[in-house]
Write a protein that holds these residues in place. Structure first.
Motif, mmCIF file in Angstrom:
data_model
loop_
_atom_site.group_PDB
_atom_site.id
_atom_site.type_symbol
_atom_site.label_atom_id
_atom_site.label_comp_id
_atom_site.label_asym_id
_atom_site.label_seq_id
_atom_site.Cartn_x
_atom_site.Cartn_y
_atom_site.Cartn_z
ATOM 1 N N SER A 93 1.067 -1.203 0.352
ATOM 2 C CA SER A 93 0.021 -0.048 0.062
ATOM 3 C C SER A 93 0.423 1.494 -0.001
ATOM 4 O O SER A 93 1.066 1.881 -0.416
ATOM 5 C CB SER A 93 -0.840 -0.338 1.118
ATOM 6 O OG SER A 93 -1.437 -1.344 1.563
ATOM 7 N N GLU A 96 2.277 1.908 -3.251
ATOM 8 C CA GLU A 96 1.647 1.595 -4.748
ATOM 9 C C GLU A 96 1.182 3.620 -4.382
ATOM 10 O O GLU A 96 0.766 4.224 -4.891
ATOM 11 C CB GLU A 96 0.007 1.660 -4.025
ATOM 12 C CG GLU A 96 0.187 -0.065 -4.696
ATOM 13 C CD GLU A 96 -0.692 -1.283 -4.484
ATOM 14 O OE1 GLU A 96 -1.585 -0.386 -4.021
ATOM 15 O OE2 GLU A 96 -0.922 -2.355 -4.406
ATOM 16 N N LEU A 97 0.759 4.321 -2.965
ATOM 17 C CA LEU A 97 1.024 5.447 -2.488
ATOM 18 C C LEU A 97 1.627 6.029 -3.217
ATOM 19 O O LEU A 97 1.812 7.125 -3.184
ATOM 20 C CB LEU A 97 0.870 5.498 -1.240
ATOM 21 C CG LEU A 97 -1.308 5.030 -0.795
ATOM 22 C CD1 LEU A 97 -0.790 5.398 0.449
ATOM 23 C CD2 LEU A 97 -1.802 5.757 -0.918
ATOM 24 N N GLU A 98 3.273 6.275 -2.885
ATOM 25 C CA GLU A 98 4.424 6.647 -3.166
ATOM 26 C C GLU A 98 4.275 6.483 -4.870
ATOM 27 O O GLU A 98 4.567 8.026 -5.559
ATOM 28 C CB GLU A 98 5.290 6.191 -3.058
ATOM 29 C CG GLU A 98 6.084 6.109 -1.313
ATOM 30 C CD GLU A 98 7.626 5.065 -0.804
ATOM 31 O OE1 GLU A 98 7.944 5.252 -1.845
ATOM 32 O OE2 GLU A 98 7.539 5.332 0.378
ATOM 33 N N TYR A 99 3.676 5.499 -5.219
ATOM 34 C CA TYR A 99 3.267 5.124 -6.431
ATOM 35 C C TYR A 99 2.615 6.026 -7.269
ATOM 36 O O TYR A 99 2.791 6.904 -7.918
ATOM 37 C CB TYR A 99 3.257 4.065 -7.371
ATOM 38 C CG TYR A 99 3.223 4.413 -9.133
ATOM 39 C CD1 TYR A 99 4.780 4.384 -9.588
ATOM 40 C CD2 TYR A 99 1.990 3.484 -9.441
ATOM 41 C CE1 TYR A 99 4.616 3.578 -11.589
ATOM 42 C CE2 TYR A 99 2.258 3.226 -10.638
ATOM 43 C CZ TYR A 99 3.635 3.806 -12.166
ATOM 44 O OH TYR A 99 2.985 3.690 -12.964
ATOM 45 N N THR A 100 1.787 6.177 -7.011
ATOM 46 C CA THR A 100 0.409 6.922 -7.182
ATOM 47 C C THR A 100 0.508 9.052 -7.224
ATOM 48 O O THR A 100 0.653 9.922 -8.224
ATOM 49 C CB THR A 100 -0.598 7.116 -6.311
ATOM 50 O OG1 THR A 100 -0.535 5.610 -6.370
ATOM 51 C CG2 THR A 100 -2.268 8.154 -6.886
ATOM 52 N N ASP A 101 1.425 8.518 -5.785
ATOM 53 C CA ASP A 101 2.234 10.590 -5.874
ATOM 54 C C ASP A 101 2.768 10.792 -6.545
ATOM 55 O O ASP A 101 3.090 11.876 -6.955
ATOM 56 C CB ASP A 101 2.750 10.831 -3.700
ATOM 57 C CG ASP A 101 1.741 10.714 -3.297
ATOM 58 O OD1 ASP A 101 0.624 10.215 -3.670
ATOM 59 O OD2 ASP A 101 2.721 10.055 -1.921
ATOM 60 N N LEU A 103 3.230 9.718 -9.746
ATOM 61 C CA LEU A 103 2.574 8.968 -11.149
ATOM 62 C C LEU A 103 1.654 11.231 -11.215
ATOM 63 O O LEU A 103 1.211 12.067 -11.865
ATOM 64 C CB LEU A 103 1.607 8.728 -11.506
ATOM 65 C CG LEU A 103 2.327 7.308 -11.505
ATOM 66 C CD1 LEU A 103 1.383 6.464 -11.931
ATOM 67 C CD2 LEU A 103 2.800 7.340 -13.382
ATOM 68 N N LYS A 104 0.920 11.377 -9.491
ATOM 69 C CA LYS A 104 0.494 13.109 -10.010
ATOM 70 C C LYS A 104 1.149 13.653 -10.177
ATOM 71 O O LYS A 104 1.552 15.156 -10.127
ATOM 72 C CB LYS A 104 0.164 13.207 -8.481
ATOM 73 C CG LYS A 104 -1.664 12.383 -8.155
ATOM 74 C CD LYS A 104 -1.977 12.044 -6.992
ATOM 75 C CE LYS A 104 -3.299 11.540 -6.666
ATOM 76 N NZ LYS A 104 -4.063 11.522 -5.069
#
Length: 148
Positions: A93, A96-101, A103-104
């Motif tokens: 998780s 994934e949050l780091e990856y999402t961040d 990407l943002k």
């Protein structure tokens, strides 16, 4: 011999017990009720059997201790596996949050870059329009000069 063993166990219980005889009677009733509620399959020892010995009880206790150790070990393994799964899930998780961040962040950077390119494109279009008008007026002036 069996009766003596049973009696000595009962005597040691009564010596260590500080309750009144009515309380021990009610405890015996509870034990009898509990035993009466068990099915024959659950019963390991026949306490009414005169062949029941202290060695039988010791063996049963040793078997229970062995089973307890086995179950405790299994419980600890499952507990460790559960903790490991929770940690890996939390790490996943977190990843994934780091990856999402990231990407943002990349999307924000690309939006800013896109806006810069649009502004530059607008400026270039305005310059092209200005040069087109200038060219058009020069062509008119050139035609006028050639017509004279």
């Amino acid at each position: 011999m069996a009766e003596e063993s049973t009696k000595s166990w009962a005597d040691s219980d009564s010596e260590t017990s500080s309750t009144s005889s009515s309380s021990s009677d009610s405890e015996q009733e509870e034990v009898h009720c509990f035993m009466a509620n068990q099915t024959d399959d659950d019963e390991v020892f026949d306490f009414a059997n005169s062949e029941f010995t202290r060695e039988d009880l010791v063996q049963a206790l040793n078997d229970m201790v062995h089973e307890y150790k086995t179950l405790s070990h299994t419980f600890e393994e499952i507990k460790a596996k559960n903790a490991s799964l929770k940690n890996s899930s939390a790490e996943s998780s977190s990843d994934e949050l780091e990856y999402t961040d990231s990407l943002k962040t990349e999307l924000s950077r690309l939006k800013i870059e896109n806006d810069l390119w649009r502004n530059e494109a607008s400026e270039l279009k305005a310059e092209v329009d200005k040069l087109t008008e200038e060219m058009s007026s020069w062509n008119k002036a050139n035609r006028s000069l050639q017509a004279i």
